[in-house]
Enzyme design. Structure first.
Site, PDB file in Angstrom:
ATOM      1  N   PRO A   2       0.781  -1.291   0.031  1.00  0.00           N
ATOM      2  CA  PRO A   2      -0.179  -0.134   0.116  1.00  0.00           C
ATOM      3  C   PRO A   2       0.737   1.328  -0.004  1.00  0.00           C
ATOM      4  CG  PRO A   2      -0.422  -1.516   1.863  1.00  0.00           C
ATOM      5  CD  PRO A   2       0.679  -2.018   1.222  1.00  0.00           C
ATOM      6  N   GLU A   3       0.503   2.374  -0.790  1.00  0.00           N
ATOM      7  CA  GLU A   3       1.459   3.330  -0.905  1.00  0.00           C
ATOM      8  C   GLU A   3       0.455   4.589  -0.487  1.00  0.00           C
ATOM      9  OE1 GLU A   3       4.301   3.655  -1.661  1.00  0.00           O
ATOM     10  OE2 GLU A   3       5.008   1.882  -2.611  1.00  0.00           O
TER      11      GLU A   3
END
Ligand SMILES: [Zn+2]
Length: 277
Positions: A2-3
């Site tokens: 996840p960014e």
């Protein structure tokens, strides 16, 4: 992994559920994730007081009450999923938080993380400002007033490659590998250039593109996120049309040259040798 855009969308979703409501119970199914979970401190600071705010800082989601703050990080595979059931439907649920919805029916936020590189931490409001995970972080790319100026000033005298510089959270947070590759392509700047050699006018282009790419990903994620109650565990990657990332050997959509792949700072780096100088 996840960014920033994924964490931003999750934060907005959790915000809707938690702000103004009170976590009435926290259940921890294990004592540690990446780091030990301070279960007693978390309960003391977060359970039983209304949640005042849920916000994102870099890739951390911060849940605040008047006593303190819960700090969540999703690691490689973490997610927070909503369910009316105390019993989580998802494997690898490590913690569950109970709140009451507008009809006073219970709702549960389940922290799910198959690979357990995520974390759940807690600190008092005073400690938050000096928290070791947060204190050295650079500015938020979508909140800073003049990102281009900041990057230009900060890069003076830095011989590190511009892409590595952009991905360093001390300089600016949230520019993950995909976003760095795509932003530099759109800005026409070769990722291997020393940061100090990038001109002021080029930083302006890079800053614009970093912001556009992240905003596009957040919009894409916002759409797919409406369905988050039915998500199946891991967070998905947001659909973003990628022009160079993962396209080594393919023709550049702008000039027809072949996209090149190179390792830079240990990360896969894609660029067009014609369009990016
Ligand atoms: Zn090209």
């Amino acid at each position: 992994m996840p960014e920033l855009p994924e964490v931003e969308c999750l934060t907005r979703a959790v915000q809707e559920v938690l702000v103004g409501r009170t976590i009435t119970h926290a259940t921890f199914h294990r004592k540690d994730l990446r780091w030990p979970i301070p279960t007693q401190e978390f309960t003391k600071l977060l359970v039983g007081s209304p949640v005042l705010n849920v916000r994102r800082r870099s890739k951390y989601m911060l849940v605040e009450t008047k006593h303190g703050c819960g700090i969540f990080h999703l690691g490689m595979t973490g997610n927070i999923l909503l369910s009316p059931n105390e019993e989580s439907a998802w494997k690898h649920t490590h913690a569950s938080f109970r709140v009451l919805d507008q009809n006073q029916d219970p709702l549960f936020l389940h922290f799910v993380d198959p690979r357990r590189f995520g974390s759940i931490l807690a600190c008092t409001t005073n400690e938050l400002v000096y928290h070791p995970l947060l204190v050295k972080l650079g500015p938020e790319p979508l909140e800073i007033e003049d990102l281009a100026d900041h990057l230009w000033e900060r890069s003076r005298g830095k011989s590190v490659a511009v892409k590595t510089f952009l991905m360093d959270a001390h300089n600016v947070v949230g520019v993950g590998n995909i976003y760095a590759n795509e932003s530099l392509f759109r800005a026409g700047v070769r990722p291997t250039r020393p940061a100090s050699k990038v001109k002021r006018v080029e930083w302006a282009k890079i800053a614009d593109q970093v912001q556009s790419v992240l905003k596009e990903a957040i919009i894409a994620g916002g759409t797919s996120f409406r369905d988050y109650r039915h998500a199946d565990g891991g967070p998905g990657y947001f659909e973003l049309s990628l022009q160079v990332y993962g396209r080594a050997g393919e023709e550049c959509g702008q000039c027809g040259s072949f996209v090149k792949l190179k390792k830079l700072g240990g990360r896969a780096t894609y660029y067009c040798p014609e369009c990016q100088i």
